[in-house]
Motif scaffolding. Structure first.
Motif, PDB file in Angstrom:
ATOM      1  N   ALA A  56       5.475 -10.813 -13.508  1.00  0.00           N
ATOM      2  CA  ALA A  56       4.108 -11.336 -13.631  1.00  0.00           C
ATOM      3  C   ALA A  56       4.049 -12.557 -14.538  1.00  0.00           C
ATOM      4  CB  ALA A  56       3.173 -10.247 -14.152  1.00  0.00           C
ATOM      5  N   THR A  57       5.051 -12.736 -15.407  1.00  0.00           N
ATOM      6  CA  THR A  57       5.061 -13.923 -16.265  1.00  0.00           C
ATOM      7  C   THR A  57       5.489 -15.163 -15.493  1.00  0.00           C
ATOM      8  OG1 THR A  57       7.373 -13.652 -17.018  1.00  0.00           O
ATOM      9  CG2 THR A  57       5.645 -12.471 -18.242  1.00  0.00           C
ATOM     10  N   HIS A  58       6.062 -14.963 -14.293  1.00  0.00           N
ATOM     11  CA  HIS A  58       6.506 -16.090 -13.475  1.00  0.00           C
ATOM     12  C   HIS A  58       5.525 -16.436 -12.364  1.00  0.00           C
ATOM     13  CE1 HIS A  58      10.503 -16.442 -15.260  1.00  0.00           C
ATOM     14  NE2 HIS A  58      10.606 -15.122 -15.204  1.00  0.00           N
ATOM     15  N   THR A  59       4.612 -15.546 -12.050  1.00  0.00           N
ATOM     16  CA  THR A  59       3.656 -15.784 -10.973  1.00  0.00           C
ATOM     17  C   THR A  59       2.347 -15.108 -11.316  1.00  0.00           C
ATOM     18  OG1 THR A  59       3.151 -15.372  -8.636  1.00  0.00           O
ATOM     19  CG2 THR A  59       4.614 -13.803  -9.714  1.00  0.00           C
ATOM     20  N   SER A  60       1.266 -15.714 -10.885  1.00  0.00           N
ATOM     21  CA  SER A  60      -0.065 -15.178 -11.191  1.00  0.00           C
ATOM     22  C   SER A  60      -0.623 -14.314 -10.065  1.00  0.00           C
ATOM     23  CB  SER A  60      -1.041 -16.333 -11.464  1.00  0.00           C
ATOM     24  OG  SER A  60      -1.135 -17.183 -10.330  1.00  0.00           O
ATOM     25  N   VAL A  61       0.167 -14.063  -9.035  1.00  0.00           N
ATOM     26  CA  VAL A  61      -0.316 -13.294  -7.884  1.00  0.00           C
ATOM     27  C   VAL A  61      -0.468 -11.836  -8.259  1.00  0.00           C
ATOM     28  CG1 VAL A  61       0.247 -12.539  -5.541  1.00  0.00           C
ATOM     29  CG2 VAL A  61       0.662 -14.891  -6.232  1.00  0.00           C
ATOM     30  N   ARG A  62      -1.510 -11.202  -7.781  1.00  0.00           N
ATOM     31  CA  ARG A  62      -1.739  -9.775  -8.002  1.00  0.00           C
ATOM     32  C   ARG A  62      -2.083  -9.107  -6.668  1.00  0.00           C
ATOM     33  NH1 ARG A  62       0.079 -11.549 -11.795  1.00  0.00           N
ATOM     34  NH2 ARG A  62      -0.465 -11.333 -13.990  1.00  0.00           N
ATOM     35  N   ALA A  63      -1.819  -7.805  -6.588  1.00  0.00           N
ATOM     36  CA  ALA A  63      -2.236  -7.046  -5.409  1.00  0.00           C
ATOM     37  C   ALA A  63      -3.700  -6.672  -5.606  1.00  0.00           C
ATOM     38  CB  ALA A  63      -1.373  -5.797  -5.240  1.00  0.00           C
ATOM     39  N   ASP A  64      -4.562  -7.166  -4.747  1.00  0.00           N
ATOM     40  CA  ASP A  64      -5.995  -6.927  -4.894  1.00  0.00           C
ATOM     41  C   ASP A  64      -6.321  -5.446  -4.858  1.00  0.00           C
ATOM     42  OD1 ASP A  64      -6.405  -9.638  -5.007  1.00  0.00           O
ATOM     43  OD2 ASP A  64      -6.835  -9.831  -2.856  1.00  0.00           O
ATOM     44  N   GLY A  65      -7.114  -5.014  -5.822  1.00  0.00           N
ATOM     45  CA  GLY A  65      -7.650  -3.655  -5.791  1.00  0.00           C
ATOM     46  C   GLY A  65      -6.670  -2.568  -6.167  1.00  0.00           C
ATOM     47  N   THR A  66      -5.497  -2.901  -6.716  1.00  0.00           N
ATOM     48  CA  THR A  66      -4.547  -1.853  -7.076  1.00  0.00           C
ATOM     49  C   THR A  66      -4.306  -1.854  -8.578  1.00  0.00           C
ATOM     50  OG1 THR A  66      -2.327  -0.965  -6.768  1.00  0.00           O
ATOM     51  CG2 THR A  66      -2.540  -3.352  -6.673  1.00  0.00           C
ATOM     52  N   ASP A  67      -4.215  -0.655  -9.150  1.00  0.00           N
ATOM     53  CA  ASP A  67      -3.836  -0.525 -10.550  1.00  0.00           C
ATOM     54  C   ASP A  67      -2.394  -0.056 -10.669  1.00  0.00           C
ATOM     55  OD1 ASP A  67      -4.102   2.024  -9.569  1.00  0.00           O
ATOM     56  OD2 ASP A  67      -5.353   2.774 -11.207  1.00  0.00           O
ATOM     57  N   ALA A  68      -1.665  -0.057  -9.546  1.00  0.00           N
ATOM     58  CA  ALA A  68      -0.267   0.386  -9.520  1.00  0.00           C
ATOM     59  C   ALA A  68       0.627  -0.806  -9.854  1.00  0.00           C
ATOM     60  CB  ALA A  68       0.092   0.960  -8.147  1.00  0.00           C
ATOM     61  N   VAL A  69       1.285  -0.753 -10.993  1.00  0.00           N
ATOM     62  CA  VAL A  69       1.985  -1.930 -11.497  1.00  0.00           C
ATOM     63  C   VAL A  69       3.191  -2.295 -10.642  1.00  0.00           C
ATOM     64  CG1 VAL A  69       3.424  -0.607 -13.114  1.00  0.00           C
ATOM     65  CG2 VAL A  69       2.933  -3.017 -13.574  1.00  0.00           C
TER      66      VAL A  69
ATOM     67  N   ALA B  22       0.832  -1.208   0.000  1.00  0.00           N
ATOM     68  CA  ALA B  22       0.000   0.000   0.000  1.00  0.00           C
ATOM     69  C   ALA B  22       0.866   1.258   0.000  1.00  0.00           C
ATOM     70  CB  ALA B  22      -0.927   0.002   1.212  1.00  0.00           C
ATOM     71  N   ALA B  23       1.976   1.224   0.741  1.00  0.00           N
ATOM     72  CA  ALA B  23       2.870   2.385   0.782  1.00  0.00           C
ATOM     73  C   ALA B  23       3.492   2.636  -0.587  1.00  0.00           C
ATOM     74  CB  ALA B  23       3.961   2.157   1.838  1.00  0.00           C
ATOM     75  N   ILE B  24       3.870   1.574  -1.276  1.00  0.00           N
ATOM     76  CA  ILE B  24       4.460   1.741  -2.600  1.00  0.00           C
ATOM     77  C   ILE B  24       3.397   2.198  -3.595  1.00  0.00           C
ATOM     78  CG2 ILE B  24       5.528   0.494  -4.524  1.00  0.00           C
ATOM     79  CD1 ILE B  24       7.005  -1.153  -2.377  1.00  0.00           C
ATOM     80  N   GLU B  25       2.185   1.723  -3.428  1.00  0.00           N
ATOM     81  CA  GLU B  25       1.109   2.191  -4.304  1.00  0.00           C
ATOM     82  C   GLU B  25       0.926   3.704  -4.162  1.00  0.00           C
ATOM     83  OE1 GLU B  25      -3.610   1.309  -5.299  1.00  0.00           O
ATOM     84  OE2 GLU B  25      -2.682   0.475  -3.496  1.00  0.00           O
ATOM     85  N   ARG B  26       0.951   4.208  -2.934  1.00  0.00           N
ATOM     86  CA  ARG B  26       0.844   5.651  -2.716  1.00  0.00           C
ATOM     87  C   ARG B  26       2.003   6.379  -3.359  1.00  0.00           C
ATOM     88  NH1 ARG B  26      -0.213   6.052   3.682  1.00  0.00           N
ATOM     89  NH2 ARG B  26       0.416   8.204   3.271  1.00  0.00           N
TER      90      ARG B  26
END
Length: 283
Positions: free
Chosen positions: A155-168, A127-131
């Motif tokens: 992302a090509t090595h893992t399918s995990v995503r940060a829920d609810g963030t559009d910050a790459v 969350a801090a990095i998203e900000r």
């Protein structure tokens, strides 16, 4: 026996550029550690400075890691030559893979520390990095070069995503934390060498090694974004100038690159410290 070293098999474009190429994690963390050594937290008191110094020491541990040695042999007195070949290649694979995973653990600890001192409201690292990412959006002078590309490659090595963030980059850090968590909990698969019909032994595990390396890199870039936002808002400050001993290529305003072979403010160096210096231009 065929022994194929694992380094360089998974080699994203941003690591192979003639200029502005991304440096290896061991060089990257060395420059970031140097940056933090010349900076400090501005707001807060003794507790904040102590927390800053603790995060810096985790970076120093990551910077100090160079190599790890493995001997995967299992001598039961009757091993065939193919078994011995297998163990030699397996040892080399572990020596290529494990330093990235150990470094990733140190870097995650440093990230957690910087997030605590710079975001005393309790914001978690992602969350801090998203900000920070939103704060620096549209600021090419403060945005670490290749940060988006590294996160997208991970992302090509893992399918995990940060829920609810559009910050790459924040999403990339979430993926990196997942890579570390899988290992810490014993859920990561341990790659082994493979062989062909002639019983020649070949190295494998390229995806695992690449994922661990890029995970370490995206955490480093996340720390840079966190520090960049802190400098931008005045809660952290960098002192002195960075002397570029041998010079380096840095981005220019036209989207290309320019050669710098003198000093530059540490505050400006933060966005480019992870770049490989490259060969000097021919005048």
């Amino acid at each position: 026996m065929t022994t194929t070293r694992t380094a360089g098999i998974c080699s994203p474009t941003y690591r192979r550029l003639p200029t502005l190429a991304l440096a290896s994690p061991e060089d990257h963390v060395r420059e970031l550690t140097d940056w933090v050594e010349h900076a400090s937290v501005v707001r807060g008191g003794t507790a904040e400075r102590r927390a800053w110094n603790s995060a810096y020491k985790w970076l120093r541990l990551a910077q100090g890691l160079r190599t790890m040695t493995f001997n995967m042999s299992y001598d039961d007195g009757g091993m065939c030559s193919a078994g011995g070949d297998f163990d030699v290649v397996w040892s080399e694979m572990m020596e290529a893979w494990q330093p990235h995973l150990v470094r990733l653990g140190y870097l995650r600890a440093a990230l957690e520390g910087f997030a605590r001192v710079l975001h005393p409201d309790g914001s978690q690292p992602v969350a801090a990095i998203e900000r920070a990412e939103h704060q620096l959006f549209g600021r090419p002078d403060a945005w670490p070069v290749h940060a988006r590309e590294v996160a997208e490659h991970l992302a090509t090595h893992t399918s995990v995503r940060a829920d609810g963030t559009d910050a790459v980059v924040a999403s990339g850090v979430a993926q990196a934390i997942h890579v570390h968590r899988q290992t810490a909990h014993g859920l990561a698969g341990i790659p082994e060498p493979t062989n062909d019909a002639n019983m020649q032994i070949f190295a494998a595990g390229y995806d695992e090694i690449c994922a661990a390396r890029e995970a370490s890199t995206v955490v480093l870039l996340g720390i840079q974004m966190l520090l960049g936002a802190a400098v931008d808002e005045g809660s952290a400050a960098a002192f002195d100038d960075k002397y570029l001993l041998d010079g380096m290529w840095i981005p220019d305003s036209s989207g290309g690159s320019r050669w710098v072979d003198d000093e530059m403010p540490y505050s400006e160096f933060l966005a480019v410290l992870h770049l490989s210096p490259g060969e000097p231009p021919e005048f």
